[in-house]
Design a protein around this motif. Structure first.
Motif, PDB file in Angstrom:
ATOM      1  N   ALA A  38      -9.825  -9.614   6.316  1.00  0.00           N
ATOM      2  CA  ALA A  38      -9.707  -8.674   5.204  1.00  0.00           C
ATOM      3  C   ALA A  38      -8.466  -7.808   5.358  1.00  0.00           C
ATOM      4  O   ALA A  38      -7.754  -7.524   4.383  1.00  0.00           O
ATOM      5  CB  ALA A  38     -10.963  -7.812   5.119  1.00  0.00           C
ATOM      6  N   MET A  39      -8.179  -7.392   6.590  1.00  0.00           N
ATOM      7  CA  MET A  39      -6.988  -6.595   6.839  1.00  0.00           C
ATOM      8  C   MET A  39      -5.724  -7.398   6.536  1.00  0.00           C
ATOM      9  O   MET A  39      -4.741  -6.870   6.014  1.00  0.00           O
ATOM     10  CB  MET A  39      -6.986  -6.128   8.299  1.00  0.00           C
ATOM     11  CG  MET A  39      -5.939  -5.057   8.615  1.00  0.00           C
ATOM     12  SD  MET A  39      -6.282  -3.513   7.765  1.00  0.00           S
ATOM     13  CE  MET A  39      -4.917  -3.447   6.606  1.00  0.00           C
TER      14      MET A  39
ATOM     15  N   PHE B 167      -7.639  -0.683   9.429  1.00  0.00           N
ATOM     16  CA  PHE B 167      -6.933  -0.143   8.266  1.00  0.00           C
ATOM     17  C   PHE B 167      -6.250   1.172   8.606  1.00  0.00           C
ATOM     18  O   PHE B 167      -5.112   1.424   8.198  1.00  0.00           O
ATOM     19  CB  PHE B 167      -7.910   0.053   7.106  1.00  0.00           C
ATOM     20  CG  PHE B 167      -7.255   0.508   5.830  1.00  0.00           C
ATOM     21  CD1 PHE B 167      -6.832  -0.431   4.892  1.00  0.00           C
ATOM     22  CD2 PHE B 167      -7.059   1.854   5.562  1.00  0.00           C
ATOM     23  CE1 PHE B 167      -6.220  -0.019   3.716  1.00  0.00           C
ATOM     24  CE2 PHE B 167      -6.441   2.269   4.393  1.00  0.00           C
ATOM     25  CZ  PHE B 167      -6.022   1.332   3.462  1.00  0.00           C
TER      26      PHE B 167
ATOM     27  N   VAL C 260      -5.214  -7.395   2.822  1.00  0.00           N
ATOM     28  CA  VAL C 260      -4.710  -6.093   2.382  1.00  0.00           C
ATOM     29  C   VAL C 260      -3.222  -5.962   2.692  1.00  0.00           C
ATOM     30  O   VAL C 260      -2.438  -5.475   1.864  1.00  0.00           O
ATOM     31  CB  VAL C 260      -5.508  -4.954   3.042  1.00  0.00           C
ATOM     32  CG1 VAL C 260      -4.867  -3.602   2.758  1.00  0.00           C
ATOM     33  CG2 VAL C 260      -6.945  -4.967   2.545  1.00  0.00           C
TER      34      VAL C 260
ATOM     35  N   LEU D 242      -1.294  -8.119   0.166  1.00  0.00           N
ATOM     36  CA  LEU D 242      -1.287  -7.557  -1.180  1.00  0.00           C
ATOM     37  C   LEU D 242      -0.383  -6.334  -1.279  1.00  0.00           C
ATOM     38  O   LEU D 242       0.410  -6.203  -2.223  1.00  0.00           O
ATOM     39  CB  LEU D 242      -2.719  -7.189  -1.600  1.00  0.00           C
ATOM     40  CG  LEU D 242      -3.656  -8.355  -1.917  1.00  0.00           C
ATOM     41  CD1 LEU D 242      -5.061  -7.852  -2.188  1.00  0.00           C
ATOM     42  CD2 LEU D 242      -3.136  -9.163  -3.107  1.00  0.00           C
ATOM     43  N   THR D 243      -0.500  -5.427  -0.308  1.00  0.00           N
ATOM     44  CA  THR D 243       0.311  -4.212  -0.373  1.00  0.00           C
ATOM     45  C   THR D 243       1.788  -4.508  -0.193  1.00  0.00           C
ATOM     46  O   THR D 243       2.637  -3.900  -0.867  1.00  0.00           O
ATOM     47  CB  THR D 243      -0.147  -3.206   0.691  1.00  0.00           C
ATOM     48  OG1 THR D 243      -0.185  -3.851   1.977  1.00  0.00           O
ATOM     49  CG2 THR D 243      -1.521  -2.649   0.365  1.00  0.00           C
TER      50      THR D 243
END
Length: 224
Positions: free
Chosen positions: A161-162, A16, A165, A168-169
């Motif tokens: 998970a990354m 992240f 993210v 989504l972003t």
């Protein structure tokens, strides 16, 4: 199970911090601003999938590629820790300069037909820094019968998970830009940079211990 959780807690913050999807989403918004919403959503999905491929290859094949060239795990940890720590240090002191460079890399491709792989995935989202972090994380895997399966599960979960993210972003880049504003983006970038620097130092310590540990252990019996 605890080994998987520890691997995830090591891998996800590191990825992240170096990917920095919030600032990447703002660049994505600027590059794809002239495209319809459906096209932007499709590009966001492509970037997320391409980023997953880059991270997975670097995590699980990068260390073997380096081993082919005779690079030891200790050397990889020392070099990777230095690169990650210095990257965090530079980003902590001058985040605007790094994001401006990314903007320059993205600018020539604004009119291209396919921008998902280059430059939005490489080098903007998962560039050399992300690859070096992923290789270093993967190189820290335990032996086969000492929790390798849990380590693989935790690191893979961190990459997945990354990926979520990133999707989504990028998908909600417009809302994110309105919600955070320039000041909020800079604050998150600096926090991520500090965390990245700490992770780099920890990787460096592990590498130095790999180098000096056997030497110190060999000298203790000799003195006795």
């Amino acid at each position: 199970m605890l080994h998987a959780v520890n691997a995830f807690l090591l891998g996800f913050p590191a990825l992240f911090s170096i990917v920095n999807p919030i600032s990447g989403a703002l660049i994505f918004r600027g590059v794809t601003g002239n495209r319809p919403p459906e096209a932007r959503a499709a590009i966001a999905r492509q970037v997320a999938l391409y980023s997953l491929c880059v991270m997975m290859v670097a995590l699980w094949a990068g260390s073997y590629i380096l081993a082919f060239f005779g690079i030891t795990l200790a050397a990889l940890r020392v070099a990777g820790g230095l690169v990650v720590a210095l990257s965090g240090w530079h980003l902590l002191n001058a985040p605007e300069r790094r994001e401006a460079r990314k903007q320059e890399e993205a600018a020539p491709a604004e009119g291209a037909d396919d921008i998902a792989l280059f430059p939005l995935t490489i080098p903007i989202t998962t560039g050399p820094g992300t690859i070096s972090v992923a290789v270093t994380l993967g190189a820290g895997r335990p032996p086969l019968f000492a929790g390798l399966g849990w380590f693989f599960l935790g690191m893979t979960a961190a990459a997945l998970a990354m990926t979520v993210v990133i999707w989504l972003t990028y998908h909600y880049a417009d809302r994110l830009a309105t919600l955070m504003g320039p000041h909020g983006t800079r604050t998150v970038t600096r926090l991520a940079a500090f965390l990245l620097m700490c992770i780099g130092v920890q990787i460096l310590i592990a590498g130095v211990d790999d180098v000096l540990g056997p030497l110190l252990a060999a000298r203790v019996p000799a003195r006795a």
